[in-house]
Design a protein around this motif. Structure first.
Motif, PDB file in Angstrom:
ATOM      1  N   THR A 166      34.774  21.794 -53.542  1.00  0.00           N
ATOM      2  CA  THR A 166      33.619  21.330 -53.692  1.00  0.00           C
ATOM      3  C   THR A 166      33.392  20.001 -52.977  1.00  0.00           C
ATOM      4  O   THR A 166      34.082  19.207 -53.369  1.00  0.00           O
ATOM      5  N   TRP A 167      32.021  19.838 -52.342  1.00  0.00           N
ATOM      6  CA  TRP A 167      31.497  18.513 -52.304  1.00  0.00           C
ATOM      7  C   TRP A 167      30.424  18.105 -52.850  1.00  0.00           C
ATOM      8  O   TRP A 167      29.727  19.031 -53.275  1.00  0.00           O
ATOM      9  N   LEU A 168      30.037  16.654 -53.004  1.00  0.00           N
ATOM     10  CA  LEU A 168      29.036  16.586 -53.852  1.00  0.00           C
ATOM     11  C   LEU A 168      28.712  15.119 -53.498  1.00  0.00           C
ATOM     12  O   LEU A 168      29.508  14.017 -53.452  1.00  0.00           O
ATOM     13  N   ALA A 169      27.241  14.915 -53.413  1.00  0.00           N
ATOM     14  CA  ALA A 169      26.549  13.539 -53.191  1.00  0.00           C
ATOM     15  C   ALA A 169      25.468  13.336 -53.787  1.00  0.00           C
ATOM     16  O   ALA A 169      24.610  14.108 -53.930  1.00  0.00           O
ATOM     17  N   SER A 170      25.414  12.127 -54.424  1.00  0.00           N
ATOM     18  CA  SER A 170      24.083  11.842 -55.123  1.00  0.00           C
ATOM     19  C   SER A 170      22.962  11.751 -54.309  1.00  0.00           C
ATOM     20  O   SER A 170      23.009  11.411 -52.951  1.00  0.00           O
ATOM     21  N   GLY A 171      21.775  11.866 -54.675  1.00  0.00           N
ATOM     22  CA  GLY A 171      20.520  11.680 -53.859  1.00  0.00           C
ATOM     23  C   GLY A 171      20.311  10.432 -53.482  1.00  0.00           C
ATOM     24  O   GLY A 171      19.853  10.393 -52.139  1.00  0.00           O
ATOM     25  N   THR A 172      20.738   9.521 -53.990  1.00  0.00           N
ATOM     26  CA  THR A 172      20.597   8.052 -53.461  1.00  0.00           C
ATOM     27  C   THR A 172      21.620   8.053 -52.441  1.00  0.00           C
ATOM     28  O   THR A 172      21.302   7.127 -51.406  1.00  0.00           O
ATOM     29  N   VAL A 184      25.970  10.968 -44.881  1.00  0.00           N
ATOM     30  CA  VAL A 184      26.828  11.251 -45.942  1.00  0.00           C
ATOM     31  C   VAL A 184      27.076  12.505 -46.427  1.00  0.00           C
ATOM     32  O   VAL A 184      28.359  12.923 -46.546  1.00  0.00           O
ATOM     33  N   ASP A 185      26.149  13.447 -46.351  1.00  0.00           N
ATOM     34  CA  ASP A 185      26.378  14.954 -46.560  1.00  0.00           C
ATOM     35  C   ASP A 185      27.430  15.366 -45.507  1.00  0.00           C
ATOM     36  O   ASP A 185      28.072  16.379 -45.756  1.00  0.00           O
ATOM     37  N   ALA A 186      27.360  15.190 -44.300  1.00  0.00           N
ATOM     38  CA  ALA A 186      27.964  15.721 -43.202  1.00  0.00           C
ATOM     39  C   ALA A 186      29.500  15.174 -43.503  1.00  0.00           C
ATOM     40  O   ALA A 186      30.417  15.971 -43.284  1.00  0.00           O
ATOM     41  N   GLU A 187      29.824  14.052 -43.785  1.00  0.00           N
ATOM     42  CA  GLU A 187      31.038  13.576 -43.693  1.00  0.00           C
ATOM     43  C   GLU A 187      31.894  14.302 -44.938  1.00  0.00           C
ATOM     44  O   GLU A 187      32.809  14.734 -45.001  1.00  0.00           O
ATOM     45  N   THR A 357      35.903  33.011 -46.937  1.00  0.00           N
ATOM     46  CA  THR A 357      35.406  31.800 -47.277  1.00  0.00           C
ATOM     47  C   THR A 357      33.989  31.816 -47.118  1.00  0.00           C
ATOM     48  O   THR A 357      33.191  31.728 -46.014  1.00  0.00           O
ATOM     49  N   GLN A 358      33.266  31.705 -48.487  1.00  0.00           N
ATOM     50  CA  GLN A 358      31.912  31.768 -48.760  1.00  0.00           C
ATOM     51  C   GLN A 358      31.353  30.244 -48.740  1.00  0.00           C
ATOM     52  O   GLN A 358      32.133  29.547 -49.373  1.00  0.00           O
ATOM     53  N   SER A 359      30.474  29.866 -48.368  1.00  0.00           N
ATOM     54  CA  SER A 359      29.505  28.556 -48.402  1.00  0.00           C
ATOM     55  C   SER A 359      28.514  28.857 -49.381  1.00  0.00           C
ATOM     56  O   SER A 359      27.772  29.343 -48.795  1.00  0.00           O
ATOM     57  N   ARG A 360      28.630  28.286 -50.434  1.00  0.00           N
ATOM     58  CA  ARG A 360      27.375  28.301 -51.286  1.00  0.00           C
ATOM     59  C   ARG A 360      26.758  26.872 -51.775  1.00  0.00           C
ATOM     60  O   ARG A 360      27.615  25.913 -52.495  1.00  0.00           O
ATOM     61  N   GLU A 361      25.726  26.478 -51.211  1.00  0.00           N
ATOM     62  CA  GLU A 361      25.298  25.040 -51.277  1.00  0.00           C
ATOM     63  C   GLU A 361      23.970  25.004 -52.201  1.00  0.00           C
ATOM     64  O   GLU A 361      23.414  26.113 -52.732  1.00  0.00           O
ATOM     65  N   PHE A 362      23.724  23.679 -52.972  1.00  0.00           N
ATOM     66  CA  PHE A 362      22.878  23.673 -53.950  1.00  0.00           C
ATOM     67  C   PHE A 362      21.920  22.366 -53.684  1.00  0.00           C
ATOM     68  O   PHE A 362      22.537  21.308 -53.286  1.00  0.00           O
ATOM     69  N   ASN A 363      20.818  22.349 -53.985  1.00  0.00           N
ATOM     70  CA  ASN A 363      19.852  21.387 -53.630  1.00  0.00           C
ATOM     71  C   ASN A 363      19.536  21.044 -52.395  1.00  0.00           C
ATOM     72  O   ASN A 363      19.134  19.792 -52.264  1.00  0.00           O
ATOM     73  N   MET A 364      19.907  21.778 -51.481  1.00  0.00           N
ATOM     74  CA  MET A 364      19.828  21.433 -50.122  1.00  0.00           C
ATOM     75  C   MET A 364      18.265  22.156 -49.899  1.00  0.00           C
ATOM     76  O   MET A 364      18.015  22.914 -50.520  1.00  0.00           O
ATOM     77  N   ALA A 365      18.135  22.037 -48.668  1.00  0.00           N
ATOM     78  CA  ALA A 365      16.548  22.535 -48.219  1.00  0.00           C
ATOM     79  C   ALA A 365      16.360  24.108 -48.285  1.00  0.00           C
ATOM     80  O   ALA A 365      17.349  24.744 -47.868  1.00  0.00           O
ATOM     81  N   VAL A 369      17.945  25.063 -57.290  1.00  0.00           N
ATOM     82  CA  VAL A 369      18.296  23.884 -57.873  1.00  0.00           C
ATOM     83  C   VAL A 369      19.610  24.222 -58.789  1.00  0.00           C
ATOM     84  O   VAL A 369      19.739  25.366 -59.289  1.00  0.00           O
ATOM     85  N   ASP A 370      20.484  22.945 -58.869  1.00  0.00           N
ATOM     86  CA  ASP A 370      21.793  23.191 -59.704  1.00  0.00           C
ATOM     87  C   ASP A 370      21.612  22.414 -60.941  1.00  0.00           C
ATOM     88  O   ASP A 370      21.822  21.063 -61.090  1.00  0.00           O
ATOM     89  N   SER A 371      21.188  23.109 -62.123  1.00  0.00           N
ATOM     90  CA  SER A 371      21.026  22.365 -63.503  1.00  0.00           C
ATOM     91  C   SER A 371      20.217  21.114 -63.417  1.00  0.00           C
ATOM     92  O   SER A 371      20.499  20.216 -64.103  1.00  0.00           O
ATOM     93  N   GLY A 372      19.332  21.014 -62.380  1.00  0.00           N
ATOM     94  CA  GLY A 372      18.733  19.756 -62.328  1.00  0.00           C
ATOM     95  C   GLY A 372      19.265  18.577 -62.011  1.00  0.00           C
ATOM     96  O   GLY A 372      18.850  17.123 -62.159  1.00  0.00           O
ATOM     97  N   VAL A 373      20.675  18.647 -61.627  1.00  0.00           N
ATOM     98  CA  VAL A 373      21.225  17.559 -60.985  1.00  0.00           C
ATOM     99  C   VAL A 373      20.662  16.778 -60.029  1.00  0.00           C
ATOM    100  O   VAL A 373      20.241  17.393 -58.873  1.00  0.00           O
ATOM    101  N   ASP A 374      20.587  15.407 -59.960  1.00  0.00           N
ATOM    102  CA  ASP A 374      19.992  14.459 -58.840  1.00  0.00           C
ATOM    103  C   ASP A 374      21.266  14.504 -57.833  1.00  0.00           C
ATOM    104  O   ASP A 374      21.725  13.248 -57.631  1.00  0.00           O
ATOM    105  N   ALA A 375      21.613  15.529 -57.199  1.00  0.00           N
ATOM    106  CA  ALA A 375      22.665  15.606 -56.022  1.00  0.00           C
ATOM    107  C   ALA A 375      22.572  16.735 -55.230  1.00  0.00           C
ATOM    108  O   ALA A 375      22.040  17.786 -55.546  1.00  0.00           O
ATOM    109  N   VAL A 376      23.106  16.529 -54.104  1.00  0.00           N
ATOM    110  CA  VAL A 376      23.372  17.700 -53.255  1.00  0.00           C
ATOM    111  C   VAL A 376      24.953  17.970 -53.172  1.00  0.00           C
ATOM    112  O   VAL A 376      25.714  17.269 -53.238  1.00  0.00           O
ATOM    113  N   GLY A 377      25.340  19.194 -52.754  1.00  0.00           N
ATOM    114  CA  GLY A 377      26.539  19.690 -52.419  1.00  0.00           C
ATOM    115  C   GLY A 377      26.667  21.139 -52.022  1.00  0.00           C
ATOM    116  O   GLY A 377      25.636  21.677 -51.894  1.00  0.00           O
TER     117      GLY A 377
END
Length: 406
Positions: A166-172, A184-187, A357-365, A369-377
């Motif tokens: 998993t990759w994860l980055a805060s909204g900030t 940041v999200d690409a890296e 190899t499935q890619s499942r993203e959350f909170n992206m455009a 929404v993943d449990s309301g967390v202020d992050a994308v991943g």
């Protein structure tokens, strides 16, 4: 410009999206997962359940070993260690005297009745432990149907293993501008892909078969790991595993590599193997070649040194590839001193349906929404297993330490 319906055949080369393994090879050809990347170019199978098995047959070459000396050329009862795979009508040849004998009866599990001197070499005494090899069969005219001989298939199984990263980055963090590198999200995405490919690669090499259970919030769930190449060879072809001594010369290296060519797996191609090595192993192999070669410096030469990409023995060629993972823990680790011989026609992968190899993203455009967390991943998930259809065509060499002439 052309007037036509755009279809998949219209895509220019490399425009259509690749599989994850193929993308790893294309984007990171010198990265940490070369074997996994190569798998995208090999034939794949579909695993219809977590236990993926196949049947393998190995050609029988019947022989018997004497369990007691044959005193003369007249004795017709041979006591042997085992009469398995021997049927009446077979012609056996003594490895020590070249005498041929005709098997007329298999008395029991350890006794044969034979006709002596069934050829131009007369019967004679044969020492204990001499092996007699099958050199054909012979039947008289109007003979009855001979006894059948069958090759019993061996069932080989492996388990599918679930890989998740998993990759994860805060909204900030996403909103923060950076002055170097990508966003940041690409890296983070790229780092996650490298971790995922690396974990699969490690299992393909060092994995060991295991089926167990593990508790999580949904209860007790199955968890499985797959056999990798090293374990396949260690269990099924132990004669292809060599631990080298304090020094290694050409004669010893050739002897360690030789067993992998006892199996013909691709009659259409040249006898060739991929040889993954660690940094120390590669240096030792180069020094073995240097100590057993002659070379000259010519006038106006502007570079000096030797670098071998392949080595040849009388039976085949080995293409050297320094594997980054073998050097992952520094030169002091045993991995940097090892080599893994891979016969690509025998290697492959099987994926569970829809689990390549499935890619499942959350909170992206447009993503949930993943449990309301202020992050994308996002999470990469692959469920697959390693296939090695002929372990004896592969090999493992440990403890490359120093080179020697000879």
């Amino acid at each position: 410009m052309s007037v036509a319906v755009w279809n998949t055949g219209t895509f220019p080369t490399d425009l259509a999206r690749k599989s994850f393994a193929a993308m790893i090879t294309r984007l990171m050809p010198n990265g940490q997962a070369p074997l996994y990347g190569i798998s995208s170019m090999l034939k794949e199978e579909t695993a219809f359940q977590p236990e993926h098995g196949y049947f393998s047959k190995t050609m029988i070459f019947p022989s018997v070993q004497l369990n007691g000396a044959i005193a003369s050329g007249a004795a017709t009862n041979f006591v042997v260690d085992s009469t398995a795979n021997i049927v009446p009508g077979m012609v056996l040849q003594s490895d020590s005297t070249r005498e041929n004998v005709l098997v007329t009866a298999v008395v029991d599990a350890t006794n044969l009745t034979v006709v002596r001197g069934f050829g131009t070499v007369a019967g004679a005494a044969i020492a204990d432990n001499v092996v007699l090899y099958l050199v054909g069969n012979a039947y008289e005219e109007a003979s009855t149907r001979p006894q059948s001989l069958v090759i019993v298939p061996t069932r080989v199984i492996n388990y599918t293993q679930i890989f998740r990263n998993t990759w994860l980055a805060s909204g900030t963090a996403i909103a923060t501008s950076v002055i170097a590198g990508g966003s940041v999200d690409a890296e983070n995405r790229q780092d996650c892909a490298m971790f995922h490919a690396g974990d699969i690669e490690k299992a393909l090499i060092w994995g060991q078969l295991k089926s167990s259970t593990k508790s999580n919030s949904y209860g007790t769930m199955p968890i499985r790991t797959m056999n990798g190449l090293i374990n396949y060879v260690t269990v099924d072809a132990s004669g292809n595993v060599t631990t080298l001594g304090a020094t290694t010369n050409w004669t010893q290296l050739e002897a360690a590599l030789d067993p992998v060519f006892a199996q013909v797996t691709d009659p259409k191609g040249a006898p060739e193997r991929l040889f993954f090595v660690g940094g120390i192993a590669r240096r030792v192999i180069h020094n073995v070649c240097r100590l057993n070669s002659q070379y000259n410096i010519t006038d106006q030469q502007t570079s000096w040194g030797l670098q071998f990409d392949s080595i040849r023995t009388p039976r085949g060629r080995f293409n050297l590839v320094e594997h980054p993972l073998f050097n992952a823990f520094g030169s002091s680790a045993s991995w940097s001193k090892m080599g893994l011989v891979v016969d690509l026609p025998t290697f492959g992968m099987a994926y569970m349906t829809g689990r390549k190899t499935q890619s499942r993203e959350f909170n992206m455009a447009g993503q949930p929404v993943d449990s309301g967390v202020d992050a994308v991943g996002g999470t990469l998930t692959t469920e697959c297993t390693c296939l090695v259809k002929n372990s004896a065509a592969n090999g493992v060499l440990y403890n490359f330490t120093a080179a020697a002439a000879g």
